[in-house]
Design an enzyme around this catalytic site. Structure first.
Site, short mmCIF file in Angstrom:
data_model
loop_
_atom_site.label_atom_id
_atom_site.label_comp_id
_atom_site.label_asym_id
_atom_site.label_seq_id
_atom_site.Cartn_x
_atom_site.Cartn_y
_atom_site.Cartn_z
CE1 TYR A 142 -35.58 -70.80 -12.46
CE2 TYR A 142 -36.45 -68.78 -11.51
CZ TYR A 142 -35.94 -70.05 -11.35
OH TYR A 142 -35.79 -70.59 -10.10
CE LYS A 146 -37.97 -73.19 -10.95
NZ LYS A 146 -37.80 -74.57 -10.45
#
Length: 234
Positions: A142, A146
């Protein structure tokens, strides 16, 4: 209300902050369209909702065509879609890694490529990064997705200017979000206690920043990532 209503597209409008973003643009008198995997977005009429699965190229093709038919030219595109498994690397499957990277950055880039002909000169694109992409996270996939969003924004801000401006917001933990709801109480306390303001940001505060940077007062903002985290990461 704005003097001339704009056409706004919110990708991932059923996300944790989607309703707040819809309301914030709606209060300005803009025409808001939204996407969701289900094709249903609370707060939007059916004719303003578009089914979209970022894992399927044919779904992106169909969504872009539908957006062009229903909305015509776009003034603002906001990307809120994302998935957060909250896994350590050892707990990920290969398929999960691919899905997170696709939904959080690869699919969004692919959709934006399809939307470029629909963006008016002067259009704004806002993507959603995360404090995890700036400082790392327990969930490394994750966080990597990002961080890639931030790199994408910096690159597009150069290559799409001057016709289109591209920026990102980078929230910390958002009070009332799905991530917040799924988190153990002690972990929520850690996030709150390390925030200098002594509280978490709200969906309405993040939405307010998104709407504001799409306004004329921020015409000079391009290629930037704005941290909305109460000072938890500076």
């Amino acid at each position: 209300m704005t003097s001339t209503p704009r056409n706004i597209l919110i990708v991932g409008a059923s996300s944790s902050i989607g309703s707040a973003v819809i309301d914030a643009f709606g209060q300005r008198g803009d025409h808001v369209f939204g996407t969701a995997c289900s094709g249903k977005v609370p707060g939007l009429p059916d004719e303003h909702t578009i089914a979209l699965d970022l894992l399927r190229p044919e779904s992106m093709d169909a969504a872009a065509e539908t957006i062009g038919t229903r909305a015509g030219q776009l003034d603002v595109a906001v990307f809120l879609a994302g998935v957060l498994p909250g896994n350590a690397l050892s707990s990920y499957s290969d398929e999960q890694i691919t899905n997170v990277l696709t939904v959080n950055v690869g699919g969004q880039a692919a959709l934006l490529r399809r939307l470029l002909p629909l963006l008016r000169p002067g259009a704004r694109v806002v993507m959603t990064a995360s404090v995890s992409g700036e400082r790392g996270s327990f969930d490394p996939v994750y966080a990597a997705s990002k961080a890639a969003v931030i790199g994408l924004v910096k690159s597009l801000a150069t290559w799409l200017a001057p016709e289109i401006r591209v920026n990102a917001v980078s929230p910390g933990l958002i009070d009332g979000s799905t991530m917040h709801a799924d988190m153990l109480p002690e972990r929520r306390s850690v996030h709150r206690d390390r925030t200098p303001t002594g509280r978490l940001v709200t969906p309405e505060e993040v939405a307010g920043v998104i709407v504001d940077i799409c306004g004329p007062a921020w015409a000079g903002l391009n290629g930037q990532t704005i941290g909305v985290n109460g000072g938890a990461h500076v």
